[in-house]
Design a protein around this motif. Sequence first.
Motif, PDB file in Angstrom:
ATOM      1  N   VAL A   1       0.860  -1.185   0.000  1.00 40.11           N
ATOM      2  CA  VAL A   1       0.000   0.000   0.000  1.00 40.11           C
ATOM      3  C   VAL A   1       0.895   1.233   0.000  1.00 40.11           C
ATOM      4  CG1 VAL A   1      -0.283  -0.055   2.534  1.00 40.11           C
ATOM      5  CG2 VAL A   1      -1.908   1.233   1.147  1.00 40.11           C
ATOM      6  N   SER A   2       0.610   2.150  -0.917  1.00 41.96           N
ATOM      7  CA  SER A   2       1.442   3.345  -1.053  1.00 41.96           C
ATOM      8  C   SER A   2       0.714   4.345  -1.948  1.00 41.96           C
ATOM      9  CB  SER A   2       2.773   2.958  -1.703  1.00 41.96           C
ATOM     10  OG  SER A   2       3.715   4.006  -1.613  1.00 41.96           O
ATOM     11  N   PHE A   3       1.278   5.528  -2.042  1.00 42.83           N
ATOM     12  CA  PHE A   3       0.787   6.427  -3.078  1.00 42.83           C
ATOM     13  C   PHE A   3       1.359   5.919  -4.388  1.00 42.83           C
ATOM     14  CE2 PHE A   3      -0.216   8.784   0.625  1.00 42.83           C
ATOM     15  CZ  PHE A   3      -1.392   9.404   0.278  1.00 42.83           C
TER      16      PHE A   3
ATOM     17  N   ILE B   1      -4.426   9.317   5.068  1.00 42.71           N
ATOM     18  CA  ILE B   1      -5.012   8.492   4.007  1.00 42.71           C
ATOM     19  C   ILE B   1      -4.228   7.182   3.873  1.00 42.71           C
ATOM     20  CG2 ILE B   1      -5.397   8.363   1.497  1.00 42.71           C
ATOM     21  CD1 ILE B   1      -6.222  11.266   1.579  1.00 42.71           C
ATOM     22  N   GLU B   2      -2.904   7.283   3.902  1.00 41.40           N
ATOM     23  CA  GLU B   2      -2.083   6.078   3.744  1.00 41.40           C
ATOM     24  C   GLU B   2      -2.232   5.161   4.974  1.00 41.40           C
ATOM     25  OE1 GLU B   2       1.939   7.035   2.628  1.00 41.40           O
ATOM     26  OE2 GLU B   2       2.425   4.961   2.141  1.00 41.40           O
ATOM     27  N   ALA B   3      -2.237   5.766   6.160  1.00 46.79           N
ATOM     28  CA  ALA B   3      -2.354   4.967   7.385  1.00 46.79           C
ATOM     29  C   ALA B   3      -3.715   4.282   7.465  1.00 46.79           C
ATOM     30  CB  ALA B   3      -2.136   5.859   8.604  1.00 46.79           C
ATOM     31  N   GLU B   4      -4.767   5.001   7.103  1.00 48.31           N
ATOM     32  CA  GLU B   4      -6.090   4.386   7.147  1.00 48.31           C
ATOM     33  C   GLU B   4      -6.207   3.275   6.113  1.00 48.31           C
ATOM     34  OE1 GLU B   4      -8.919   7.619   7.043  1.00 48.31           O
ATOM     35  OE2 GLU B   4      -8.300   8.218   9.066  1.00 48.31           O
ATOM     36  N   ALA B   5      -5.592   3.480   4.954  1.00 45.50           N
ATOM     37  CA  ALA B   5      -5.625   2.441   3.922  1.00 45.50           C
ATOM     38  C   ALA B   5      -4.857   1.207   4.392  1.00 45.50           C
ATOM     39  CB  ALA B   5      -5.031   2.969   2.617  1.00 45.50           C
ATOM     40  N   GLY B   6      -3.718   1.429   5.063  1.00 43.04           N
ATOM     41  CA  GLY B   6      -2.924   0.314   5.587  1.00 43.04           C
ATOM     42  C   GLY B   6      -3.694  -0.449   6.659  1.00 43.04           C
ATOM     43  N   ALA B   7      -4.359   0.302   7.545  1.00 36.44           N
ATOM     44  CA  ALA B   7      -5.128  -0.331   8.620  1.00 36.44           C
ATOM     45  C   ALA B   7      -6.299  -1.120   8.042  1.00 36.44           C
ATOM     46  CB  ALA B   7      -5.629   0.727   9.599  1.00 36.44           C
ATOM     47  N   ALA B   8      -6.985  -0.536   7.071  1.00 34.38           N
ATOM     48  CA  ALA B   8      -8.141  -1.217   6.459  1.00 34.38           C
ATOM     49  C   ALA B   8      -7.677  -2.501   5.762  1.00 34.38           C
ATOM     50  CB  ALA B   8      -8.831  -0.285   5.468  1.00 34.38           C
TER      51      ALA B   8
ATOM     52  N   GLU C   1     -10.535 -11.903   4.243  1.00 35.54           N
ATOM     53  CA  GLU C   1     -11.023 -11.355   2.975  1.00 35.54           C
ATOM     54  C   GLU C   1      -9.845 -10.964   2.089  1.00 35.54           C
ATOM     55  OE1 GLU C   1     -14.756  -9.301   5.333  1.00 35.54           O
ATOM     56  OE2 GLU C   1     -13.269  -8.020   4.360  1.00 35.54           O
ATOM     57  N   VAL C   2     -10.119 -10.750   0.822  1.00 32.90           N
ATOM     58  CA  VAL C   2      -9.073 -10.288  -0.082  1.00 32.90           C
ATOM     59  C   VAL C   2      -9.160  -8.761  -0.113  1.00 32.90           C
ATOM     60  CG1 VAL C   2      -8.192 -10.323  -2.447  1.00 32.90           C
ATOM     61  CG2 VAL C   2      -9.196 -12.391  -1.444  1.00 32.90           C
ATOM     62  N   PRO C   3      -8.132  -8.075   0.359  1.00 31.06           N
ATOM     63  CA  PRO C   3      -8.219  -6.614   0.394  1.00 31.06           C
ATOM     64  C   PRO C   3      -8.240  -6.004  -1.007  1.00 31.06           C
ATOM     65  CG  PRO C   3      -6.051  -7.345   1.115  1.00 31.06           C
ATOM     66  CD  PRO C   3      -6.852  -8.580   0.866  1.00 31.06           C
ATOM     67  N   ALA C   4      -8.860  -4.859  -1.088  1.00 32.44           N
ATOM     68  CA  ALA C   4      -8.973  -4.183  -2.381  1.00 32.44           C
ATOM     69  C   ALA C   4      -7.616  -3.654  -2.820  1.00 32.44           C
ATOM     70  CB  ALA C   4      -9.953  -3.023  -2.249  1.00 32.44           C
ATOM     71  N   THR C   5      -7.245  -3.937  -4.058  1.00 33.83           N
ATOM     72  CA  THR C   5      -6.028  -3.364  -4.638  1.00 33.83           C
ATOM     73  C   THR C   5      -6.406  -2.885  -6.036  1.00 33.83           C
ATOM     74  OG1 THR C   5      -5.393  -5.588  -5.357  1.00 33.83           O
ATOM     75  CG2 THR C   5      -4.347  -4.781  -3.368  1.00 33.83           C
ATOM     76  N   ASN C   6      -5.591  -2.013  -6.610  1.00 33.52           N
ATOM     77  CA  ASN C   6      -5.954  -1.510  -7.939  1.00 33.52           C
ATOM     78  C   ASN C   6      -4.786  -1.585  -8.928  1.00 33.52           C
ATOM     79  OD1 ASN C   6      -4.417   0.480  -6.792  1.00 33.52           O
ATOM     80  ND2 ASN C   6      -6.049   1.998  -6.664  1.00 33.52           N
ATOM     81  N   LYS C   7      -3.668  -2.156  -8.483  1.00 35.77           N
ATOM     82  CA  LYS C   7      -2.499  -2.287  -9.359  1.00 35.77           C
ATOM     83  C   LYS C   7      -1.726  -3.535  -8.959  1.00 35.77           C
ATOM     84  CE  LYS C   7      -1.113   1.991 -11.315  1.00 35.77           C
ATOM     85  NZ  LYS C   7       0.055   2.725 -11.734  1.00 35.77           N
ATOM     86  N   THR C   8      -0.746  -3.893  -9.749  1.00 34.52           N
ATOM     87  CA  THR C   8       0.134  -5.008  -9.399  1.00 34.52           C
ATOM     88  C   THR C   8       1.554  -4.547  -9.663  1.00 34.52           C
ATOM     89  OG1 THR C   8      -1.585  -6.464 -10.243  1.00 34.52           O
ATOM     90  CG2 THR C   8       0.540  -7.466  -9.801  1.00 34.52           C
ATOM     91  N   LEU C   9       2.442  -4.793  -8.707  1.00 31.85           N
ATOM     92  CA  LEU C   9       3.848  -4.451  -8.935  1.00 31.85           C
ATOM     93  C   LEU C   9       4.432  -5.433  -9.943  1.00 31.85           C
ATOM     94  CD1 LEU C   9       5.240  -3.673  -5.359  1.00 31.85           C
ATOM     95  CD2 LEU C   9       4.553  -2.068  -7.150  1.00 31.85           C
ATOM     96  N   GLU C  10       5.604  -5.086 -10.480  1.00 29.97           N
ATOM     97  CA  GLU C  10       6.236  -5.953 -11.481  1.00 29.97           C
ATOM     98  C   GLU C  10       6.462  -7.373 -10.968  1.00 29.97           C
ATOM     99  OE1 GLU C  10       9.828  -4.350 -13.203  1.00 29.97           O
ATOM    100  OE2 GLU C  10       8.649  -2.734 -14.121  1.00 29.97           O
ATOM    101  N   ASP C  11       6.747  -7.526  -9.660  1.00 24.17           N
ATOM    102  CA  ASP C  11       6.983  -8.871  -9.114  1.00 24.17           C
ATOM    103  C   ASP C  11       5.682  -9.586  -8.757  1.00 24.17           C
ATOM    104  OD1 ASP C  11       6.061  -7.728  -6.758  1.00 24.17           O
ATOM    105  OD2 ASP C  11       7.914  -8.006  -5.634  1.00 24.17           O
ATOM    106  N   GLY C  12       4.553  -8.969  -9.097  1.00 24.64           N
ATOM    107  CA  GLY C  12       3.254  -9.620  -8.887  1.00 24.64           C
ATOM    108  C   GLY C  12       2.567  -9.260  -7.588  1.00 24.64           C
TER     109      GLY C  12
END
Length: 366
Positions: free
Chosen positions: A150-152, A294-301, A310-321
């Motif tokens: 999780v990051s910007f 915003i970042e801390a709340e996203a990390g906590a969630a 549950e599978v947490p919501a993500t919107n991208k994938t890093l190159e290593d998957g």
Amino acid sequence: MEGTEFTMKKSSLFSISALAAVAALTLAGCAADTATETTEAASETAVEATAGRACVILPDADSGTRWEPGDRPALEKALTAAGYEVDIQNAQSDTAKFATIADQQLSKGCGVMLLVDYQGAGISVAEKAKAQGIPVIAYDRPIAGADYYVSFDNEVVGAMQGQMIVDGLAAAGKDIATASIIYSSGDPADGNAAMFLNGALSVLDAAGASAAFTMEGTWDGTKAGTLFEQAFTAVSGKVDAVLAPNDNNAASIIAILDKNGLTVPVSGQDASIAGLQNVLLGKQYATVYKPFTIEAEAGAAMAISILKGEVPATNKTLEDGTPFLALDPISVGADQVKDVVAAGDATVEALCTADVAAACAKYGIN
Ligand code: BGC
């Protein structure tokens, strides 16, 4: 929404522990051959207790002005509100200390680990944690082997920095194709540094810019100053703009530009007090604002949903998957500094000191 989730988590943790305790009591009242079951129930209670414990490691206290004053309180608040016991430690720029802290945390027990990598030290910690079945979230900086990141959006952060140079040179009436631009970047051991640089280059290359000199990457502000002095000499003092990876490095670079009587577009990141002041004074073209809350709340969630299975919501994938939840950064020039103040991430008292007071008045910060 998040508030409700946090409350639910708290009460469900409480009721599970309470049930385990009741079960232990009931079993204790039965015949002697239930001793094993009693022990099992008691250890279940212990497991529940550590399941509610979030272990966090921050990388250092001086590379940015963010980890201690920004992320620590924001993470503490978000995780405590979610019903976790929180153990936040700082590796103080020391990979060995990073490993020692992790061992201590793991022996006390962690339900989840949120790690901000320091020079690759997070990789073996993530391996250890995962071997013990503890989910690992790479927080802000990528870590090979982490379950989630999780990051910007670091590439977007970099693109914003490149845009600052393009816009700054245009505002100064300089031709980007012939401008003398110094390129600098963050510590190459931080996976973020390459993403910032790639993002910046995507914009700079497209605009026809090229580097007059490329500095070695670092997150050490003092070192960035020394490296910039060398760069300055190498280009015989002809500098039209400086691509700087964060406000902390930018501040050291600006001090040297100041000393040489130069004011040119410099990029940055973090919306730190010093960075925002340099933006208001016209010494830094803009900064990238990445609100800690915003970042801390996203990390906590993310931690909560993983622990719920549950599978947490993500919107991208890093190159290593690695699944990545990328948050939106905000570019902040002098006109937008007041928005950071309004959001509570900078105070008028801290920003509008003697030499900045006039600029604060000019940009409606009061
Ligand atoms: C963070 C930046 C920070 C830098 C130095 C990066 O990984 O994303 O916000 O300025 O590290 O600590």
